[in-house]
Design an enzyme around this catalytic site. Structure first.
Site, mmCIF file in Angstrom:
data_model
loop_
_atom_site.group_PDB
_atom_site.id
_atom_site.type_symbol
_atom_site.label_atom_id
_atom_site.label_comp_id
_atom_site.label_asym_id
_atom_site.label_seq_id
_atom_site.Cartn_x
_atom_site.Cartn_y
_atom_site.Cartn_z
ATOM 1 N N ARG A 104 27.041 39.522 43.070
ATOM 2 C CA ARG A 104 27.712 38.368 42.480
ATOM 3 C C ARG A 104 28.197 37.464 43.609
ATOM 4 O O ARG A 104 29.042 37.854 44.415
ATOM 5 C CB ARG A 104 28.889 38.813 41.600
ATOM 6 C CG ARG A 104 29.619 37.627 40.989
ATOM 7 C CD ARG A 104 30.828 38.063 40.171
ATOM 8 N NE ARG A 104 31.608 36.876 39.840
ATOM 9 C CZ ARG A 104 32.930 36.810 39.828
ATOM 10 N NH1 ARG A 104 33.662 37.870 40.127
ATOM 11 N NH2 ARG A 104 33.541 35.682 39.534
ATOM 12 N N HIS A 149 34.606 29.209 41.977
ATOM 13 C CA HIS A 149 35.533 30.257 42.402
ATOM 14 C C HIS A 149 36.615 29.605 43.274
ATOM 15 O O HIS A 149 36.746 29.927 44.461
ATOM 16 C CB HIS A 149 34.783 31.364 43.149
ATOM 17 C CG HIS A 149 35.537 32.661 43.223
ATOM 18 N ND1 HIS A 149 35.006 33.862 42.798
ATOM 19 C CD2 HIS A 149 36.783 32.957 43.677
ATOM 20 C CE1 HIS A 149 35.885 34.832 43.002
ATOM 21 N NE2 HIS A 149 36.976 34.309 43.529
ATOM 22 N N ASN A 326 37.766 40.555 35.299
ATOM 23 C CA ASN A 326 38.296 41.024 36.580
ATOM 24 C C ASN A 326 39.552 41.833 36.298
ATOM 25 O O ASN A 326 40.513 41.319 35.727
ATOM 26 C CB ASN A 326 38.635 39.854 37.506
ATOM 27 C CG ASN A 326 37.412 39.133 38.012
ATOM 28 O OD1 ASN A 326 36.281 39.523 37.723
ATOM 29 N ND2 ASN A 326 37.619 38.066 38.773
ATOM 30 N N TYR A 328 42.189 44.965 37.977
ATOM 31 C CA TYR A 328 42.581 45.775 39.117
ATOM 32 C C TYR A 328 43.685 46.779 38.784
ATOM 33 O O TYR A 328 43.713 47.873 39.312
ATOM 34 C CB TYR A 328 43.080 44.874 40.256
ATOM 35 C CG TYR A 328 42.007 44.033 40.890
ATOM 36 C CD1 TYR A 328 41.347 44.473 42.030
ATOM 37 C CD2 TYR A 328 41.646 42.793 40.361
ATOM 38 C CE1 TYR A 328 40.365 43.706 42.631
ATOM 39 C CE2 TYR A 328 40.657 42.021 40.950
ATOM 40 C CZ TYR A 328 40.015 42.479 42.083
ATOM 41 O OH TYR A 328 39.027 41.714 42.677
ATOM 42 N N GLU A 399 34.899 42.058 38.653
ATOM 43 C CA GLU A 399 35.632 42.450 39.859
ATOM 44 C C GLU A 399 36.484 43.668 39.521
ATOM 45 O O GLU A 399 37.113 43.721 38.465
ATOM 46 C CB GLU A 399 36.572 41.354 40.381
ATOM 47 C CG GLU A 399 35.898 40.204 41.072
ATOM 48 C CD GLU A 399 36.899 39.173 41.587
ATOM 49 O OE1 GLU A 399 38.054 39.537 41.892
ATOM 50 O OE2 GLU A 399 36.517 37.986 41.667
ATOM 51 N N TRP A 448 34.717 44.869 43.946
ATOM 52 C CA TRP A 448 35.277 43.868 44.853
ATOM 53 C C TRP A 448 35.880 44.640 46.019
ATOM 54 O O TRP A 448 36.786 45.429 45.835
ATOM 55 C CB TRP A 448 36.347 43.016 44.161
ATOM 56 C CG TRP A 448 36.827 41.944 45.094
ATOM 57 C CD1 TRP A 448 37.844 42.026 46.023
ATOM 58 C CD2 TRP A 448 36.266 40.637 45.250
ATOM 59 N NE1 TRP A 448 37.943 40.868 46.728
ATOM 60 C CE2 TRP A 448 36.987 39.999 46.287
ATOM 61 C CE3 TRP A 448 35.219 39.947 44.641
ATOM 62 C CZ2 TRP A 448 36.697 38.696 46.713
ATOM 63 C CZ3 TRP A 448 34.940 38.660 45.057
ATOM 64 C CH2 TRP A 448 35.676 38.051 46.070
ATOM 65 N N GLU A 455 41.328 36.788 52.244
ATOM 66 C CA GLU A 455 41.953 37.083 50.952
ATOM 67 C C GLU A 455 43.029 36.044 50.599
ATOM 68 O O GLU A 455 44.205 36.360 50.419
ATOM 69 C CB GLU A 455 42.535 38.500 50.954
ATOM 70 C CG GLU A 455 41.477 39.584 50.780
ATOM 71 C CD GLU A 455 40.742 39.490 49.446
ATOM 72 O OE1 GLU A 455 41.315 38.958 48.476
ATOM 73 O OE2 GLU A 455 39.586 39.938 49.390
ATOM 74 N N PHE A 464 39.606 44.511 51.285
ATOM 75 C CA PHE A 464 39.078 45.001 50.018
ATOM 76 C C PHE A 464 37.645 45.523 50.136
ATOM 77 O O PHE A 464 37.093 46.041 49.173
ATOM 78 C CB PHE A 464 39.070 43.879 48.973
ATOM 79 C CG PHE A 464 40.364 43.700 48.229
ATOM 80 C CD1 PHE A 464 40.590 44.339 47.023
ATOM 81 C CD2 PHE A 464 41.360 42.864 48.721
ATOM 82 C CE1 PHE A 464 41.774 44.160 46.312
ATOM 83 C CE2 PHE A 464 42.544 42.668 48.029
ATOM 84 C CZ PHE A 464 42.752 43.323 46.821
#
Length: 501
Positions: A104, A149, A326, A328, A399, A448, A455, A464
């Site tokens: 991606r 993005h 996405n 986390y 992600e 990711w 970052e 990451f």
């Protein structure tokens, strides 16, 4: 507050297998996923490309933002980043060797149209993206391409106020059309926007991301979000009318969501947790699936939340072939009269995010970033929520990952042995597999990130990547233990836990 032992005992959304995983590091193999499930890695243009003034690229808002003292914690920027612009062949080779199905990437709008206006295409930019797309396909790697993005052409911000001006919908549409025309014969999976919530809130409310606006937090984030939704819908309409029949691709949008778990059985905490999800997912998905923003957002924000015309609602309706998620981490949510967090967006939610169980134990093991805790059961809950609320759309986890702290004094072999990241992916992939068994239509997972990179406001202080980038020695790439873990996982069976994990 939630007691950990009661939560796993009483929570029907967690299977016996999932509860067991809370006590070990997970037991997962490639065979736990459908044969056509996509495993990929992800990056974004500003974070990895560099070459900020090469190849005809125009400046973007992050170029300006990072050069203002105090905006990035280590004073760094993405001028060079990890130089993928010059090293894409090396990076594609690494992806191929590790065995990933897909990569991606995002396209830099100002590399295609330096001023963002769409008056003259930068052919050098077209050539660069053709080269990387072709390199991927030559290695059997499927490109998944994000159009936006966060790196808005600076000229659009300076002349139009960027996402605050409805005119931007027209310019984004021209840009999207140009990308479909030039790359769509080979790119079959498009993502219009990445995490529009972060653009709206961090860019136009709290001001921690480019363009760094916080002058009118009571209106600007909602206006920016509104125009992003209209830009998405316009781009999808163009694809459907001009390209889909011939090219046969799919277009989605990537939203981000922390799972929100009620901090107690109190009705106000349960309502607060539901409200939190509406303010994250519902903000962007409800207009597409139900024709308007969530009712609770209308109630909380009133006239500050823009309205859609009937024509706009029609354009937005079902303008997704898939949902990109996405994800986390997860939080417990309590209702409070006044949010302790900065920003109108958070204050409007009248909730508090909590990271501890009742006994004081953290919700999960903490990564390097202050916001990131390992809570694998949360991803299963988010995936099942999307499946229930939005009629089980195809979902790609676009992600998912965790970071280590940059440590200039640690020897290289220590930085490469990222044991916690291996555990993170084992447990999160186990939870994704369980969501599929629950019935969620999850079709892929993108780690990711491929590389350690820039970052955003954290600069190069957080890593990451599955691949370590040596910032001091020529940006040399070194695969970490997690990269090799994925490679073994793809070959079958070696994703299982070992006694040493």
């Amino acid at each position: 507050m939630v007691k950990k032992e009661d939560f796993f005992f009483n929570n029907n959304a967690l299977s016996a297998e999932q509860q067991e995983e809370e006590n070990d590091h997970g037991d997962i193999s490639r065979s736990d996923f459908p044969p056509n499930f996509v495993f990929g890695v992800a990056t974004s243009a500003y974070q990895v490309e560099g070459a900020c003034d090469e190849g005809g690229r125009g400046p973007c808002i992050w170029d300006a933002f990072t050069h203002i003292s105090g905006n990035v914690i280590d004073g760094s920027n993405g001028d060079i980043a990890v130089d993928q612009y010059h090293r894409y062949k090396e990076d594609v080779e690494l992806i191929a060797k590790l065995g990933f199905d897909a990569y991606r990437i995002s396209i830099s709008w100002s590399r295609i149209f330096p001023d963002g206006l769409g008056t003259k295409v930068n052919e050098e930019g077209i050539t660069y993206y053709n080269n990387i797309i072709n390199s991927l396909l030559e290695k059997g790697i499927e490109p998944y391409v994000t159009l936006y993005h966060w790196d808005l052409p600076l000229h659009l911000h300076e002349t139009l106020d960027g996402w605050l001006n409805k005119e931007i919908v027209k310019y984004f549409s021209i840009y999207a059309d140009t990308c479909f025309a030039n790359f769509g014969d080979r790119v079959k999976n498009w993502i219009t926007l990445n995490e529009p919530l972060q653009t709206a809130v961090n860019g136009y409310d709290v001001g921690t991301f480019a363009p760094g606006r916080k002058e009118k937090p009571e209106t600007e984030p909602y206006l920016a979000a509104h125009h992003q939704l209209l830009a998405h819908a316009s781009a999808v309409s163009i694809y459907k009318s001009k390209y889909k029949e011939k090219q046969g691709g799919k277009v989605g949008m990537t939203v981000d969501c922390e799972w929100a778990e009620a901090n107690s059985d109190k009705i106000e905490d349960k309502i607060a947790a539901a409200r939190r999800i509406d303010f994250q997912l519902g903000w962007y998905l409800d207009p597409i699936y139900y024709g308007d923003y969530p009712k609770v957002m209308r109630e909380k924000l009133g006239h500050r939340l823009p309205k859609f015309t009937e024509e706009e609602k029609e354009l937005l309706t079902n303008s997704l072939d898939f949902v990109g998620l996405n994800h986390y981490t997860t939080r417990f949510i309590s209702h409070v009269k006044e949010s302790p967090e900065e920003g109108d967006f958070y204050k409007a939610q009248t909730m508090e995010r909590i990271v501890e169980w009742e006994g004081g134990e953290l919700i999960g093991e903490k990564a390097a970033s202050e916001w990131l805790y390992m809570v694998p059961w949360g991803i299963r809950k988010v995936l099942n929520y999307i499946a229930r609320r939005y009629n089980n759309p195809p979902i790609y986890v676009t992600e998912n990952g965790m970071d280590d702290e940059e440590n200039e004094t640690s020897p290289l072999h220590e930085m490469l042995d990222d044991k916690l990241r291996v555990v993170y992916f084992k447990r999160y992939l186990a939870a994704v597999s369980q969501a599929i068994k629950d019935g969620a239509d999850v079709r892929g997972h993108f780690a990711w990130s491929l590389l350690d990179n820039f970052e955003w406001a954290q600069g190069y202080t957080k890593r990451f990547g599955l691949i370590y980038v040596d910032y001091k020695n020529g940006l040399t790439r070194h695969p970490k233990s997690s990269a090799y873990w994925f490679s073994r996982f793809f070959k079958g069976g070696e994703g299982k836990k070992s006694k040493s994990d």
